[in-house]
Design a protein around this motif. Sequence first.
Motif, PDB file in Angstrom:
ATOM      1  N   ARG A  24       0.869  -1.177   0.000  1.00  0.00           N
ATOM      2  CA  ARG A  24       0.000   0.000   0.000  1.00  0.00           C
ATOM      3  C   ARG A  24       0.905   1.226   0.000  1.00  0.00           C
ATOM      4  NH1 ARG A  24       0.241   1.166   5.597  1.00  0.00           N
ATOM      5  NH2 ARG A  24       0.818  -0.736   6.703  1.00  0.00           N
ATOM      6  N   GLY A  25       0.304   2.400  -0.100  1.00  0.00           N
ATOM      7  CA  GLY A  25       1.087   3.631  -0.053  1.00  0.00           C
ATOM      8  C   GLY A  25       1.594   4.043  -1.430  1.00  0.00           C
ATOM      9  N   LYS A  26       2.095   5.266  -1.514  1.00  0.00           N
ATOM     10  CA  LYS A  26       2.478   5.814  -2.824  1.00  0.00           C
ATOM     11  C   LYS A  26       3.735   5.135  -3.373  1.00  0.00           C
ATOM     12  CE  LYS A  26       4.692   9.940  -0.893  1.00  0.00           C
ATOM     13  NZ  LYS A  26       5.900  10.483  -1.445  1.00  0.00           N
ATOM     14  N   LEU A  27       3.795   5.105  -4.702  1.00  0.00           N
ATOM     15  CA  LEU A  27       4.870   4.396  -5.396  1.00  0.00           C
ATOM     16  C   LEU A  27       5.883   5.358  -6.002  1.00  0.00           C
ATOM     17  CD1 LEU A  27       2.552   1.717  -6.991  1.00  0.00           C
ATOM     18  CD2 LEU A  27       4.221   1.329  -5.176  1.00  0.00           C
ATOM     19  N   ARG A  61       5.363  10.578 -10.754  1.00  0.00           N
ATOM     20  CA  ARG A  61       3.982  10.806 -10.367  1.00  0.00           C
ATOM     21  C   ARG A  61       3.163  11.200 -11.594  1.00  0.00           C
ATOM     22  NH1 ARG A  61       1.245  14.085  -5.483  1.00  0.00           N
ATOM     23  NH2 ARG A  61      -0.870  13.642  -6.154  1.00  0.00           N
ATOM     24  N   LYS A  81      -7.239   1.798  -6.331  1.00  0.00           N
ATOM     25  CA  LYS A  81      -6.127   1.732  -5.375  1.00  0.00           C
ATOM     26  C   LYS A  81      -4.791   1.899  -6.102  1.00  0.00           C
ATOM     27  CE  LYS A  81      -3.890  -1.508  -2.163  1.00  0.00           C
ATOM     28  NZ  LYS A  81      -3.716  -2.963  -1.944  1.00  0.00           N
ATOM     29  N   ALA A  82      -4.600   1.112  -7.178  1.00  0.00           N
ATOM     30  CA  ALA A  82      -3.321   1.152  -7.905  1.00  0.00           C
ATOM     31  C   ALA A  82      -3.088   2.529  -8.529  1.00  0.00           C
ATOM     32  CB  ALA A  82      -3.288   0.063  -8.975  1.00  0.00           C
ATOM     33  N   SER A  88      -4.281   5.494  -7.511  1.00  0.00           N
ATOM     34  CA  SER A  88      -3.986   6.539  -6.518  1.00  0.00           C
ATOM     35  C   SER A  88      -2.552   6.403  -5.998  1.00  0.00           C
ATOM     36  CB  SER A  88      -4.999   6.508  -5.368  1.00  0.00           C
ATOM     37  OG  SER A  88      -4.777   5.390  -4.557  1.00  0.00           O
ATOM     38  N   ARG A  89      -2.017   5.202  -6.017  1.00  0.00           N
ATOM     39  CA  ARG A  89      -0.629   5.022  -5.564  1.00  0.00           C
ATOM     40  C   ARG A  89       0.362   5.694  -6.518  1.00  0.00           C
ATOM     41  NH1 ARG A  89       0.242  -1.181  -3.934  1.00  0.00           N
ATOM     42  NH2 ARG A  89       2.045  -0.334  -2.828  1.00  0.00           N
ATOM     43  N   TRP A  90      -0.061   5.940  -7.760  1.00  0.00           N
ATOM     44  CA  TRP A  90       0.779   6.636  -8.748  1.00  0.00           C
ATOM     45  C   TRP A  90       0.335   8.083  -8.952  1.00  0.00           C
ATOM     46  CZ3 TRP A  90       5.218   4.650  -9.934  1.00  0.00           C
ATOM     47  CH2 TRP A  90       5.400   3.279 -10.140  1.00  0.00           C
ATOM     48  N   ILE A 128      -0.637  -2.321 -11.296  1.00  0.00           N
ATOM     49  CA  ILE A 128       0.368  -1.419 -10.729  1.00  0.00           C
ATOM     50  C   ILE A 128       1.451  -1.120 -11.766  1.00  0.00           C
ATOM     51  CG2 ILE A 128       2.235  -1.265  -9.026  1.00  0.00           C
ATOM     52  CD1 ILE A 128       0.393  -2.797  -7.070  1.00  0.00           C
ATOM     53  N   GLY A 173       4.020  -4.512  -3.294  1.00  0.00           N
ATOM     54  CA  GLY A 173       4.714  -3.562  -2.430  1.00  0.00           C
ATOM     55  C   GLY A 173       6.117  -4.082  -2.191  1.00  0.00           C
TER      56      GLY A 173
END
Length: 321
Positions: free
Chosen positions: A140-143, A150, A177-178, A180-182, A258, A291
């Motif tokens: 989870r969380g930003k990539l 970004r 989800k995927a 928003s992580r980018w 992702i 992740g």
Amino acid sequence: MRRALASLLFALLALPATASAQSLEYAAPTASISRGAPLTFAVRTDAPDGSVVVRVSGSDEVDVAGLLTGPEGTWVDETAMPAVEGLQVWSVPASSILRQRPGHYYWQAYLSGDAATGAEEPIGPVQQLVVTVPMADRGRGKLFPRFGRRGGTAFYLSSENFPATVDGARFKALAKKASSRWGLRAQRWTSVEAGVQDGYSVAGFSSRVPRGVLGVQTDYIRGGRVIERDLALRADENWAAGPDYPGLDQIDLESVLIHELGHMAGTKRHRPRCANSPMIEALGAGEWWRGPRDKWFGECTSGARASSVRKTLVHRLVRMD
Ligand SMILES: [Zn+2]
């Protein structure tokens, strides 16, 4: 009172585990272990030493006799060793795939050789074993910026060519989800097709993605400007939409999303296979990268290979473009 308990315990100890001399009674493991945790298969039996085999498989498929089966390389046999009187065990090495790769496994004990002949129950029942990832390690969380750039694109989700095996609500949740992580934004459903230049940025499935390619991310450029960003996933693929980890013959949808959305966010370069990155050049069946501590790639560490003795759990390699 105390004497009664003591004699009861004595009576239990004096009795064999079960009435039949050659039965197989499982003493361990429990139904679930954490990745990396010690793992021992223990079978209570009066069968001769060296006659008990533990079979572990990536699927619950069994043959007519009730023995776990499946494609070569998706299961492993190990002869249990005598531990104490009436108990035979297989202690799994720390580097084994069974302790390193989270997911669902199925196992059973069976008798081999002379011990199997005439035994009432030569093949024991199938049990499930789940190897879990600690909550803190789940993907989870930003990539960005660690794994790429970004993005800012907003795109629609295509309902066209949708595989029957993937649930629409689940796909939408994964895509949101995927993305928003980018830094991307997944929006509402559309009947516009993914992978077609039509003025709409769309992610979805397509029957036009060739075999061996899991997904294609396309930027349409006009006058030096990107006017549309599409993502087409191969419709005719054995997708695993999670949240469980993929089976050994399945492609992890979250990992591919992702990866491809990473391209959509602006990172075009691939990393070598086995790098700790979602932008790796290939992903096999049964593999994932969700992740930095929630990943599995087959045959990347020499230890895992060496410890799985004669058999390895084989992974199909598919190019990810
Ligand atoms: Zn790629």
